[in-house]
Design an enzyme around this catalytic site. Structure first.
Site, PDB file in Angstrom:
ATOM      1  N   ARG A  75      -8.687   8.981  85.988  1.00 40.79           N
ATOM      2  CA  ARG A  75      -8.344   7.808  85.184  1.00 40.79           C
ATOM      3  C   ARG A  75      -6.918   7.944  84.672  1.00 40.79           C
ATOM      4  NH1 ARG A  75     -11.626   5.757  79.830  1.00 40.79           N
ATOM      5  NH2 ARG A  75     -10.885   7.736  78.963  1.00 40.79           N
ATOM      6  N   ASP A  89       0.108   9.189  95.457  1.00 43.52           N
ATOM      7  CA  ASP A  89       0.917  10.126  96.230  1.00 43.52           C
ATOM      8  C   ASP A  89       0.520  11.577  95.955  1.00 43.52           C
ATOM      9  OD1 ASP A  89       2.278   8.115  97.484  1.00 43.52           O
ATOM     10  OD2 ASP A  89       4.109   8.288  96.297  1.00 43.52           O
TER      11      ASP A  89
END
Length: 267
Positions: A75, A89
């Site tokens: 989260r 990424d």
């Protein structure tokens, strides 16, 4: 060498024949994350909204958990396009986006996980763990298949819009947060308030009607059972920091003698 990625939480929910049980990992510690990863639970939620987690510590926890038979959701602190890009990424495959109150906010969360023309995610896979530095075949074309997006319903406005939020393409599941929901409904700290429980049950029913999974946070065992009986597909039933806090308090209660004024009898 070509490398595969793990199945997403979306896939796990679709294949499960029972609700999936998980816990929060809030300490920011890779060691604690790895300890929890071997628990036998179905999933972990690494939290950066209310916990001391930055990009580096999230990455370290992903690496610590990797290889254990458990799914990891992360989260971020906010529904932000740039931050979501950075999380993806890093190799985060399952996102829980907090404070999604409207269709527009749900659409923005999904767009942040998709490359153009279907979204706005910046392209940097050759530099990123997400594609294992271009060792995942056809990552750019397949990236959306490797990511699941769960949005958090935790306000009265979100409850009112839940049917429309569930219809947003790319929203794989919803997750109910009774604590913030209670606050938004004017009953701060009363997650068990009848109106809060009714709102959660309404969202669970809406998800079932939309044939999308719904989860809920419920540390109280009776409440957890109630929401599971109401059709919750996944649930969070504890947190590393809460378990340590309550466990250490139990030790103190058992072994530390108290004076009449309540002060410890020794240092």
């Amino acid at each position: 060498m070509p490398l595969p990625l793990e199945a997403t939480f979306r896939d796990a929910l679709a294949e499960a024949n029972r609700p999936l049980a998980g816990m929060w990992v809030c300490s920011g510690s890779p060691l604690i994350a790895e300890l929890c990863a071997g628990s036998g639970l179905d999933w972990l939620l690494v939290d950066a909204e209310h916990s001391p987690n930055g990009l580096e510590s999230v990455l370290a926890q992903l690496q610590a958990i990797h290889g254990y038979p458990i799914h990891t959701m992360v989260r971020p602190p906010v529904n932000d396009t740039v931050l979501i890009k950075q999380y993806l990424d890093l190799g985060v495959q399952n996102l829980l986006i907090p404070m999604v109150h409207s269709v527009a906010e749900a659409e923005a969360a999904v767009a942040a996980t998709r490359y153009p023309p279907h979204g706005v995610r910046g392209v940097g896979s050759a530099l990123a763990r997400a594609a294992r530095w271009n060792r995942v075949p056809d990552y750019l074309a397949r990236a959306a298949q490797t990511i699941s997006v769960t949005v958090q319903i935790e306000s009265a406005a979100a409850v009112a819009a839940v049917e429309d939020i569930l219809r947003v393409d790319g929203v794989d599941a919803i997750f109910l947060g009774p604590s913030d929901l209670a606050a938004s409904m004017g009953v701060l700290g009363q997650q068990e308030h009848p109106e809060v429980r009714a709102a959660v049950e309404h969202c669970l029913a809406a998800a079932k009607a939309a044939t999308k999974p719904a989860g809920v946070n419920a540390f109280n065992p009776d409440t957890a059972k109630h929401y599971l009986d109401q059709g919750a597909d996944f649930i969070l039933v504890g947190a590393d920091v809460a378990l340590l806090a309550r466990g250490s308090e139990s030790l103190a209660e058992q072994y530390v003698n108290k004076n009449d004024d309540g002060a410890p009898a020794s240092y």
